[in-house]
Design an enzyme around this catalytic site. Structure first.
Site, mmCIF file in Angstrom:
data_model
loop_
_atom_site.group_PDB
_atom_site.id
_atom_site.type_symbol
_atom_site.label_atom_id
_atom_site.label_comp_id
_atom_site.label_asym_id
_atom_site.label_seq_id
_atom_site.Cartn_x
_atom_site.Cartn_y
_atom_site.Cartn_z
ATOM 1 C CE1 TYR A 89 7.648 27.044 29.182
ATOM 2 C CE2 TYR A 89 8.774 25.477 27.133
ATOM 3 C CZ TYR A 89 8.479 26.317 28.184
ATOM 4 O OH TYR A 89 8.324 27.567 27.640
ATOM 5 C CE LYS B 201 5.234 28.327 26.424
ATOM 6 N NZ LYS B 201 4.898 29.681 27.199
ATOM 7 C CB THR C 224 14.371 35.679 30.204
ATOM 8 O OG1 THR C 224 13.780 34.442 30.346
ATOM 9 C CG2 THR C 224 14.050 35.894 28.700
ATOM 10 C CB ILE D 281 9.901 37.809 25.750
ATOM 11 C CG1 ILE D 281 11.307 36.645 25.737
ATOM 12 C CG2 ILE D 281 9.427 37.658 23.981
ATOM 13 C CD1 ILE D 281 11.352 35.277 25.008
ATOM 14 C CB SER E 12 8.555 27.123 23.863
ATOM 15 O OG SER E 12 10.553 26.313 24.380
HETATM 16 N N1 LIG Z 1 13.269 32.235 27.916
HETATM 17 C C1 LIG Z 1 13.138 31.160 27.124
HETATM 18 O O1 LIG Z 1 13.959 30.324 26.742
HETATM 19 C C2 LIG Z 1 11.805 30.601 26.560
HETATM 20 C C3 LIG Z 1 12.284 29.631 25.679
HETATM 21 C C4 LIG Z 1 10.961 29.490 25.006
HETATM 22 C C5 LIG Z 1 10.044 29.993 25.425
HETATM 23 N N2 LIG Z 1 9.547 30.832 26.025
HETATM 24 C C6 LIG Z 1 8.691 31.355 26.752
HETATM 25 O O2 LIG Z 1 8.224 33.006 26.330
HETATM 26 C C7 LIG Z 1 7.770 33.829 27.367
HETATM 27 C C8 LIG Z 1 8.088 34.745 28.259
HETATM 28 O O3 LIG Z 1 9.700 33.822 28.978
HETATM 29 P P1 LIG Z 1 10.373 35.152 29.431
HETATM 30 O O4 LIG Z 1 12.512 33.840 29.273
HETATM 31 O O5 LIG Z 1 10.762 36.455 29.418
HETATM 32 O O6 LIG Z 1 10.501 34.997 31.621
HETATM 33 P P2 LIG Z 1 10.037 35.699 31.751
HETATM 34 O O7 LIG Z 1 11.466 36.532 32.089
HETATM 35 O O8 LIG Z 1 10.250 35.206 33.539
HETATM 36 O O9 LIG Z 1 9.284 36.427 31.884
HETATM 37 C C9 LIG Z 1 7.893 35.631 31.997
HETATM 38 C C10 LIG Z 1 6.902 36.934 32.706
HETATM 39 O O10 LIG Z 1 5.408 36.136 32.815
HETATM 40 C C11 LIG Z 1 4.940 36.587 34.401
HETATM 41 N N3 LIG Z 1 4.164 35.458 34.350
HETATM 42 C C12 LIG Z 1 4.198 34.405 34.880
HETATM 43 N N4 LIG Z 1 3.839 33.352 35.958
HETATM 44 C C13 LIG Z 1 2.314 34.698 34.781
HETATM 45 C C14 LIG Z 1 1.182 34.470 36.405
HETATM 46 N N5 LIG Z 1 0.863 33.593 36.893
HETATM 47 N N6 LIG Z 1 0.187 35.590 35.973
HETATM 48 C C15 LIG Z 1 1.144 36.979 35.270
HETATM 49 N N7 LIG Z 1 2.169 36.785 34.894
HETATM 50 C C16 LIG Z 1 3.216 35.931 35.374
HETATM 51 C C17 LIG Z 1 5.960 36.877 34.493
HETATM 52 O O11 LIG Z 1 5.830 38.058 35.867
HETATM 53 P P3 LIG Z 1 7.173 37.702 37.597
HETATM 54 O O12 LIG Z 1 7.714 38.876 37.017
HETATM 55 O O13 LIG Z 1 6.202 38.073 38.503
HETATM 56 O O14 LIG Z 1 7.738 36.379 37.543
HETATM 57 C C18 LIG Z 1 7.123 37.915 33.561
HETATM 58 O O15 LIG Z 1 6.749 38.531 33.198
HETATM 59 C C19 LIG Z 1 6.684 32.619 28.520
HETATM 60 O O16 LIG Z 1 5.586 32.330 27.870
HETATM 61 C C20 LIG Z 1 7.964 31.850 28.117
HETATM 62 O O17 LIG Z 1 7.313 30.243 27.625
HETATM 63 C C21 LIG Z 1 10.605 31.576 26.756
#
Ligand SMILES: NC(=O)c1ccc[n+]([C@@H]2O[C@H](COP(=O)([O-])OP(=O)(O)OC[C@H]3O[C@@H](n4cnc5c(N)ncnc54)[C@H](OP(=O)(O)O)[C@@H]3O)[C@@H](O)[C@H]2O)c1
Length: 248
Positions: A151, A155, A186, A15, A138
């Site tokens: 988790y 949030k 993702t 995202i 989330s």
């Molecule tokens: N996907 C879902 O179903 C979902 C649903 C609800 C909410 N969300 C929220 O959406 C947001 C983005 O998640 P996503 O689904 O896009 O997941 P993702 O593809 O894993 O992306 C997460 C991003 O955050 C980075 N990250 C993780 N830990 C970090 C840290 N300690 N310091 C700096 N960067 C860090 C990751 O870096 P790396 O590339 O190094 O891992 C990546 O760039 C998150 O807050 C997640 O909780 C996601």
């Protein structure tokens, strides 16, 4: 359209990367952060191809207060002024409550709650008046998932803080709103330890939600763009549920 400068935390994938791509494509300047130098470099290179906007990348582990403060200081020294901030970096390590470890609790809270909390604090000196902050929350704040207790709490904790921060930061012209993604395809699923088969099963299971499919990062981007833009100037502490109807 006047060019603006936005910072997106955790923009090496998912995202965050999709959000940064949209902003760069629209001609804005974007600073992205990440915790892994190689992934940060490759994201910055991909974004540079995406549009006319300038891309700056900064190493910053969102779970490490020292790195957060150093990142903010380097922006201040460079006299950067930000028009908006997307607090996106997040992690999800599913674990049943009966087995929940202190390590998982502390790490999840450090990245998902303490990280955005102190990132916003550290970045206050570089935020313009007005500035828009978007927290990527989330659906788990509204809908219970087994194994997601910490988790969900991480949030909900930041969402709780934003109510107060919207008051405290009002005089600086800072507004904070949230997007609550539903289950979105993702890397977060594979990072959570799910196998390819389990991920395919999850996508299949999402066919029953009102949207009829699993969400994608592209589904989140228009809501984030809107909250960053002046079009949402009147909103404070809104929570946009982009969940495909899953929580109904
Ligand atoms: N996907 C879902 O179903 C979902 C649903 C609800 C909410 N969300 C929220 O959406 C947001 C983005 O998640 P996503 O689904 O896009 O997941 P993702 O593809 O894993 O992306 C997460 C991003 O955050 C980075 N990250 C993780 N830990 C970090 C840290 N300690 N310091 C700096 N960067 C860090 C990751 O870096 P790396 O590339 O190094 O891992 C990546 O760039 C998150 O807050 C997640 O909780 C996601």
């Amino acid at each position: 359209m006047s060019q603006k400068h936005y910072l997106v935390t955790g923009a090496t994938a998912g995202i965050g990367l999709a959000t940064a791509r949209s902003l760069v494509s629209a001609g804005h300047k974007v600073t992205i952060t990440g915790r892994d130098q190689a992934r940060l470099r490759s994201a910055a290179a991909a974004l540079a191809e995406a549009g006319s906007g300038e891309v700056v990348s900064l190493m910053c582990d969102s779970g490490d207060l020292n790195q957060i403060r150093a990142m903010a200081q380097s922006l201040q020294q460079a006299r950067v002024r930000l028009d908006g901030l997307v607090l996106n970096a997040g992690i999800f390590f599913p674990q049943m409550f009966s087995e929940m470890t202190e390590e998982n609790f502390d790490q999840t809270m450090a990245v998902n709650h303490k990280g955005p909390f102190f990132s916003l604090q550290a970045l206050l000196p570089v935020l313009n008046n007005p500035a828009s902050v978007v927290f990527i929350s989330s659906v788990a704040v509204r809908k219970a998932f087994a194994s997601a207790a910490v988790y969900s709490a991480s949030k909900a904790a930041f969402e709780g803080a934003t109510r107060v921060l919207n008051l405290e930061l009002a005089e600086r012209g800072i507004r904070i709103n949230s997007v609550r993604p539903g289950v979105t395809a993702t890397e977060i699923q594979s990072k959570a330890g799910m196998t390819d088969e389990q991920i395919a099963g999850l996508a299949e299971a999402m066919a029953v939600q009102p949207l009829g499919r699993i969400l994608t990062p592209a589904d989140m981007v228009p809501a984030i763009d809107y909250l960053l833009s002046d079009a949402s100037m009147g909103l404070r502490d809104a929570h946009l549920d982009i969940d495909g109807g899953f929580a109904l």
